[in-house]
Design a protein around this motif. Structure first.
Motif, short mmCIF file in Angstrom:
data_model
loop_
_atom_site.label_atom_id
_atom_site.label_comp_id
_atom_site.label_asym_id
_atom_site.label_seq_id
_atom_site.Cartn_x
_atom_site.Cartn_y
_atom_site.Cartn_z
N ASP A 161 -60.01 -98.97 -104.85
CA ASP A 161 -58.65 -98.51 -104.58
C ASP A 161 -57.86 -99.63 -103.91
N LEU A 162 -57.34 -100.54 -104.71
CA LEU A 162 -56.58 -101.67 -104.18
C LEU A 162 -55.25 -101.17 -103.63
N ASN A 174 -51.19 -101.04 -102.56
CA ASN A 174 -49.95 -101.16 -103.32
C ASN A 174 -49.27 -102.50 -102.97
N CYS A 188 -52.87 -109.43 -105.82
CA CYS A 188 -54.18 -109.22 -105.21
C CYS A 188 -55.10 -110.33 -105.73
N ARG A 236 -60.62 -100.03 -113.56
CA ARG A 236 -59.74 -99.56 -112.47
C ARG A 236 -58.77 -100.65 -112.06
N TRP A 237 -59.28 -101.89 -112.00
CA TRP A 237 -58.41 -103.01 -111.64
C TRP A 237 -57.31 -103.21 -112.67
N GLU A 286 -56.03 -100.91 -114.62
CA GLU A 286 -55.10 -99.80 -114.42
C GLU A 286 -54.19 -100.08 -113.23
N TRP A 287 -54.76 -100.58 -112.13
CA TRP A 287 -53.99 -100.91 -110.93
C TRP A 287 -52.89 -101.91 -111.28
N GLU A 288 -53.25 -102.94 -112.02
CA GLU A 288 -52.29 -103.99 -112.37
C GLU A 288 -51.17 -103.44 -113.24
N LEU A 347 -49.82 -100.51 -113.17
CA LEU A 347 -48.96 -99.53 -112.52
C LEU A 347 -47.58 -100.10 -112.17
N ARG A 365 -46.97 -106.75 -110.91
CA ARG A 365 -48.30 -106.93 -110.31
C ARG A 365 -49.14 -107.94 -111.03
#
Length: 144
Positions: free
Chosen positions: A45-46, A48, A52, A80-81, A83-85, A87, A91
């Motif tokens: 869970d990186l 916001n 990163c 997951r990473w 997906e994080w990027e 969002l 990013r």
């Protein structure tokens, strides 16, 4: 996602800080796999942030093995990473790791397993990365 690899102490960190202009990014977070306080679970869970950087990927993968996890588990984290990027359009995730696959084959089975996991995981990272760089003696070479 971008991936930077190279030998130990070959200038990867300095190149990353210079290339991504870390001093001018307000929303920046860095995880160092060599630090004992970086827990694998928190990497799922990186925060916001805009940028990163995760350094010491080979050490993070070593912790995966120590926790009884393998390539499949890392692939889930990698997803997951990504997906994080995705969002936020601004990013970027930058992964940095040492090349530990060259040289003498380790005698200890756990060291061979670690080397193999790093090689497989780096292939997975490269496949998913938009850019890949190799840093050797402080000089960058874009591979992808």
């Amino acid at each position: 996602m971008e991936f930077i690899a190279g030998g130990a102490f070959h200038g990867k960190r300095n190149w990353v800080y210079s290339n991504y202009k870390i001093d001018h990014v307000d929303e920046f977070v860095c995880y160092n796999g060599y630090e004992k306080d970086v827990i694998i679970q928190e990497l799922y869970d990186l925060p916001n942030r805009q940028l990163c950087v995760i350094t010491g990927m080979e050490m993070i993968l070593k912790r995966f093995l120590q926790e009884g996890k393998g390539r499949k588990d890392f692939s889930q984290l990698l997803s997951r990473w990504i997906e994080w990027e995705q969002l936020r359009t601004d990013r970027k995730l930058v992964l940095v790791g040492c090349d530990i696959g060259k040289g003498i084959v380790p005698i200890a089975q756990e060291d061979r397993q670690w080397r193999d996991l790093v090689g497989w995981s780096y292939q997975d990272i490269v496949q998913q990365s938009s850019k890949v760089y190799r840093i050797w003696y402080g000089i960058s070479e874009q591979l992808k």
